[in-house]
Design a protein around this motif. Structure first.
Motif, PDB file in Angstrom:
ATOM      1  N   HIS A 152      38.594  51.364  43.948  1.00 17.21           N
ATOM      2  CA  HIS A 152      37.270  51.180  43.338  1.00 17.21           C
ATOM      3  C   HIS A 152      37.054  49.718  42.958  1.00 17.21           C
ATOM      4  CE1 HIS A 152      33.637  52.419  41.193  1.00 17.21           C
ATOM      5  NE2 HIS A 152      34.007  51.616  40.222  1.00 17.21           N
ATOM      6  N   LEU A 153      38.093  49.090  42.401  1.00 11.55           N
ATOM      7  CA  LEU A 153      37.976  47.683  42.008  1.00 11.55           C
ATOM      8  C   LEU A 153      37.708  46.801  43.222  1.00 11.55           C
ATOM      9  CD1 LEU A 153      38.208  45.378  39.961  1.00 11.55           C
ATOM     10  CD2 LEU A 153      40.688  45.413  40.305  1.00 11.55           C
ATOM     11  N   LEU A 154      38.451  47.017  44.302  1.00 12.36           N
ATOM     12  CA  LEU A 154      38.278  46.184  45.493  1.00 12.36           C
ATOM     13  C   LEU A 154      36.905  46.395  46.133  1.00 12.36           C
ATOM     14  CD1 LEU A 154      41.799  46.526  47.159  1.00 12.36           C
ATOM     15  CD2 LEU A 154      40.871  44.555  45.933  1.00 12.36           C
ATOM     16  N   SER A 155      36.453  47.636  46.167  1.00 18.24           N
ATOM     17  CA  SER A 155      35.181  47.929  46.835  1.00 18.24           C
ATOM     18  C   SER A 155      33.973  47.478  46.027  1.00 18.24           C
ATOM     19  CB  SER A 155      35.077  49.424  47.134  1.00 18.24           C
ATOM     20  OG  SER A 155      35.102  50.180  45.932  1.00 18.24           O
ATOM     21  N   THR A 156      34.159  47.286  44.733  1.00 19.55           N
ATOM     22  CA  THR A 156      33.023  46.884  43.880  1.00 19.55           C
ATOM     23  C   THR A 156      33.188  45.473  43.326  1.00 19.55           C
ATOM     24  OG1 THR A 156      34.073  47.856  41.892  1.00 19.55           O
ATOM     25  CG2 THR A 156      32.607  49.285  43.189  1.00 19.55           C
ATOM     26  N   PHE A 157      34.224  44.749  43.740  1.00 23.05           N
ATOM     27  CA  PHE A 157      34.548  43.445  43.136  1.00 23.05           C
ATOM     28  C   PHE A 157      33.359  42.487  43.181  1.00 23.05           C
ATOM     29  CE2 PHE A 157      36.297  39.255  42.677  1.00 23.05           C
ATOM     30  CZ  PHE A 157      37.384  39.405  41.832  1.00 23.05           C
ATOM     31  N   VAL A 158      32.780  42.322  44.343  1.00 21.09           N
ATOM     32  CA  VAL A 158      31.656  41.382  44.482  1.00 21.09           C
ATOM     33  C   VAL A 158      30.459  41.852  43.666  1.00 21.09           C
ATOM     34  CG1 VAL A 158      30.029  40.331  46.095  1.00 21.09           C
ATOM     35  CG2 VAL A 158      32.433  40.609  46.745  1.00 21.09           C
ATOM     36  N   ALA A 159      30.177  43.152  43.739  1.00 23.05           N
ATOM     37  CA  ALA A 159      29.047  43.695  42.975  1.00 23.05           C
ATOM     38  C   ALA A 159      29.267  43.545  41.476  1.00 23.05           C
ATOM     39  CB  ALA A 159      28.842  45.168  43.334  1.00 23.05           C
ATOM     40  N   ASN A 160      30.519  43.699  41.038  1.00 31.49           N
ATOM     41  CA  ASN A 160      30.832  43.538  39.609  1.00 31.49           C
ATOM     42  C   ASN A 160      30.581  42.105  39.153  1.00 31.49           C
ATOM     43  OD1 ASN A 160      31.679  46.191  39.652  1.00 31.49           O
ATOM     44  ND2 ASN A 160      33.861  45.683  39.774  1.00 31.49           N
TER      45      ASN A 160
END
Length: 510
Positions: A75-83
């Motif tokens: 989840h962290l890797l897939s949302t890193f940029v969005a976060n």
């Protein structure tokens, strides 16, 4: 008092202790990674014990998610940029700076400060600054970006310590954020959440004005308290200010030239035109800045206040620059905006780690678990009357150290606190007013408040030696006095049975 007459007072041991602890806080970039790891450990323990959380206001139960699991890593890797891009304060800060950077670099802000001081007695400058800070919630989060640097310039031009204006304005804005004589988007957000949390069968007024009498009274009283803290405690505690270090003492005190006065007049006329157009679009029936069915509060005017402010600063800065000669071609404005953004490079780096922490903290449900356990502890105390109000203020202040978004925390707490208050015979408006007090008290001393680090960068422009510990120790000065004054104000409303707003009462049924 002139700049060369700034006196310092030796801080006490408690003051120095806070400063020492604050200085040990790692750089913000690493701090948020450490907090993410700590939250991950907590989430792993809770997940291993199959801990669940009941979503407030519903019967839906969700599990605590383990940040340190494979699913958490994915989840962290897939949302890193969005976060990172979606880090809430990032867009606010950078958007406002596009306009403020132009207004500052063309010389408009300094000219406006000099003109302001020509009409405001020097003795009233601290109160004027703190009163404006107390109305900051109307501008939303943009207030803590715009107001402190302006207050620093005002204090500098008045011959006072600029850091006193900077820190005082920030402290006044943070601790008085939910007060004020003006209604803003915060009031709409809170009242909507309160209305949705009222138990079935309870007849209570939950309009956007449900706390207006209380917040307006607080908006008049709190600036007096924060002015006292600023003048008597904060300013004397600051390192001695060297007026020659800033290099602009003569420029600020010499007054305006004829050309500068002409440019300032032109800029203010342009501002009046812009504001007239915006207000017409908001207030005239059918205007494009009105909300659904002509709503003035839940409307694009307030949700778009950040770009509106940026536009206003850009226009006045550009007009001033063209007339005074600091802008000779359109590319000059681009350069000024780029310079303003470059000055926030450190903050952008902080947003990388802070965005991941906040996003994963929410995904894990650890924050909701902490909040629910805190309120359940409140329920188990079986305290009634004004005692429950005092305990609620303390609970909310502690929780606000971790969850610094007022609306987000109330979204978690309102479905629990509002029913508790109604069972005690208190109006939902009282629950919301109590929350407003507690939520504001600790934001200025929260290490997870990203605006504290913006303030630190602003402070270092005036004194490169100013540390993060110095920020926390000065913000601590505001907490107890404002807590006492604000709680006392709420006590007057409670015991005198004064409604917190139009159409409300303290106790259900009148």
């Amino acid at each position: 008092m002139t700049a060369t007459e700034t006196h310092t007072t030796e801080p006490g041991p408690a003051f120095r202790a806070v400063e020492r602890v604050g200085n040990k806080v790692p750089s913000a970039f690493w701090l948020f990674w450490y907090l993410l790891i700590a939250t991950g450990i907590v989430s792993a323990i809770l997940a291993a014990t199959h801990t669940t959380v009941t979503t407030p206001g519903t019967d839906k139960t969700v599990a605590v998610n383990n940040i340190l699991s494979i699913a958490g890593l994915q989840h962290l890797l897939s949302t890193f940029v969005a976060n990172f891009i979606g880090f809430p304060p990032l867009g606010v800060v950078l958007t406002v700076l596009l306009g403020v950077g132009v207004a500052e670099r063309t010389g408009f802000l300094k000219a406006a400060v000099v003109a302001f001081l020509a009409h405001v007695p020097a003795k009233l400058v601290p109160f004027a600054v703190m009163f404006v800070a107390g109305q900051g919630h109307v501008m939303g989060d943009a207030s803590v970006i715009v107001l402190p640097p302006l207050a620093a310039l005002v204090f500098r031009a008045a011959g006072r310590h600029p850091l006193a204006g900077l820190l005082g304005s920030f402290g006044g804005t943070m601790t008085g954020y939910a007060s004020g004589v003006l209604i803003g988007a915060l009031d709409a957000n809170l009242s909507t959440l309160t209305a949705s949390a009222v138990p079935h069968g309870i007849n209570a007024n939950t309009s956007v004005l449900m706390n207006y009498w209380f917040q307006a009274a607080s908006g008049l009283v709190i600036p007096i308290a924060t002015t006292f803290v600023l003048v008597r405690w904060l300013e004397p505690s600051l390192p001695k200010f060297d007026p020659d270090a800033a290099g602009d003492a003569a420029e600020l005190s010499a007054g305006l030239s004829q050309r500068e006065r002409k440019a300032l007049t032109a800029a203010l006329v342009a501002l009046a035109v812009v504001l007239a157009v915006i207000l017409a679009a908001w207030l005239v029936p059918g205007g494009p800045l009105q909300g659904k069915n002509g709503d003035l509060i839940v409307s694009p005017f307030f949700t778009g206040i950040v770009p509106i402010l940026a536009l206003a600063f850009f226009v006045v800065g550009a007009v001033y620059g063209v007339v005074v000669g600091t802008v000779t071609r359109p590319e000059d404005l681009v350069t000024m905006m780029a310079d303003a953004l470059r000055s926030m490079a450190t903050y952008i780096l902080i947003a990388v780690s802070a965005g991941q922490f906040l996003a994963m903290f929410g995904w894990s449900n650890v924050g909701t678990w902490i909040s629910l356990h805190a309120v359940n502890s409140l329920r188990s105390m079986h305290i009634g009357g004004f005692g429950v109000i005092v305990i609620t203020i303390v609970f909310c202040a502690l929780l606000a150290l971790l969850i610094t978004s007022g609306s987000s925390l109330w979204a978690v707490l309102s479905p629990i606190l509002v029913p508790i208050y109604t069972r005690l015979g208190l109006e939902p408006a009282v629950a919301q007013a109590t929350y407003r007090v507690g939520d504001c008290l600790s934001h200025g001393i929260s290490p997870v408040n990203p605006y504290v680090y913006v303030l630190h960068e602003q402070a270092k422009r005036w004194d490169p030696r100013f540390t993060l510990g110095m920020i926390f120790s000065r913000m601590m000065l505001f907490v107890l006095p404002v807590a006492v004054i604000w709680t006392a104000t709420l006590a007057i409303f409670y015991f005198a049975r004064i409604p917190t707003g139009p159409g409300t009462s303290i106790f259900l049924g009148g």
